[in-house]
Design an enzyme around this catalytic site. Sequence first.
Site, mmCIF file in Angstrom:
data_model
loop_
_atom_site.group_PDB
_atom_site.id
_atom_site.type_symbol
_atom_site.label_atom_id
_atom_site.label_comp_id
_atom_site.label_asym_id
_atom_site.label_seq_id
_atom_site.Cartn_x
_atom_site.Cartn_y
_atom_site.Cartn_z
ATOM 1 N N CYS A 57 64.204 -34.320 104.386
ATOM 2 C CA CYS A 57 62.855 -34.552 103.812
ATOM 3 C C CYS A 57 62.926 -34.668 102.108
ATOM 4 O O CYS A 57 61.972 -35.098 101.577
ATOM 5 C CB CYS A 57 61.870 -33.178 104.154
ATOM 6 S SG CYS A 57 61.715 -32.993 105.799
ATOM 7 N N ASN A 58 63.958 -33.946 101.588
ATOM 8 C CA ASN A 58 63.989 -33.994 100.064
ATOM 9 C C ASN A 58 64.631 -35.512 99.659
ATOM 10 O O ASN A 58 64.503 -35.743 98.181
ATOM 11 C CB ASN A 58 65.060 -33.066 99.720
ATOM 12 C CG ASN A 58 66.386 -33.233 100.531
ATOM 13 O OD1 ASN A 58 66.412 -32.546 101.469
ATOM 14 N ND2 ASN A 58 67.529 -33.760 99.829
#
Length: 351
Positions: A138-139
């Site tokens: 997700c980063n």
Amino acid sequence: MTTAPRIRGVGTAVPAFSYTQDELLDIYRIDDERIRSVFHNSAIKRRYLNLPGAGPDGTRYVETQGELVRKHRDSGIDMGARALQACLKDAELTLDAVQYLCCVSSTGFLTPGFSALLIRELGLWHGCGRIDIVGMGCNAGLNGLSAVASWARAHPGQVAVMVCIEACSAAYVVDGTMRTAVVNSLFGDGAAAVALVAGPERTGPGATILKFASCLIPDAIEAMRFDWDDDHGKLSFFLDRDIPYVVGSNAEGIVNRLLDGTGLRRSDIRHWTIHSGGRKVIDSMVVNLGLSRHDVRHTVGVLEDFGNLSSGSFLFSYERLLEEGAINEGDHGVFLTMGPGSTIEAALVRY
């Protein structure tokens, strides 16, 4: 004369079908009250997903790992192409303007990757530079943005595009366990793209990228991960219940480091564009960074309407911020994403 890279356009895309949490519980005939409560307490109203078809008895077909990989590829190409085209339309650019393409994804593995597949699908220039960022989670949207911004800065006037492609329904295991229920209650399918150009001219309301900062939390390296599930013959994603507290407790430090040497304080940041990681993650960011509910309105709205879109979530919020029309020239903003590693990524921007 500045050559800071500037976001010229943004575009997003989702699948054709969306479902409420109750609809998903009914589709998969989930009666376990513990699992139902996870879905109902997610703060998610609706998600866009590519679900398998139903069998003769009405139950959804159980996909093999091979079928999930094909879903990742096929739906990813579709969403990625539409997001890229929407981005270029927003930037008033044409397909042949793209000189560099970065594709980010964590919901499957392909060789060749999405960058090559999209170049063929859309007829982009065959000499286009490209990079695929795979498996960072997700980063990764900010990891990709850092690479694209660096390329744009080194090639003033040329167009660099990042596309985040996440077919999260291609990473689902349905087995009735609480571990997979948490994942299945949270993620949605979607793609988001941004076009960057470095140069002296200011065009439109987009953000100028000023600085990046990263924070890896080694003690929490197992908190978000893919495991191979021998029983089901597919990859299974795991989320530790302590993730909100882990990332929250480290958020202040990375933001302070991001602002160090800029002359800015947190109170000077007018716009916070944060990954829609989940209700508890957002609440943890609000508490640890001293934010208001207004500061995270778009982060919360994206979670409600799409679920967690993994690497592209923050760009859905950024798009909503631009559409809102509440930005003044010279405002500063922070992009903030978090994911496996455990990792927090941050970017300082000026509008």
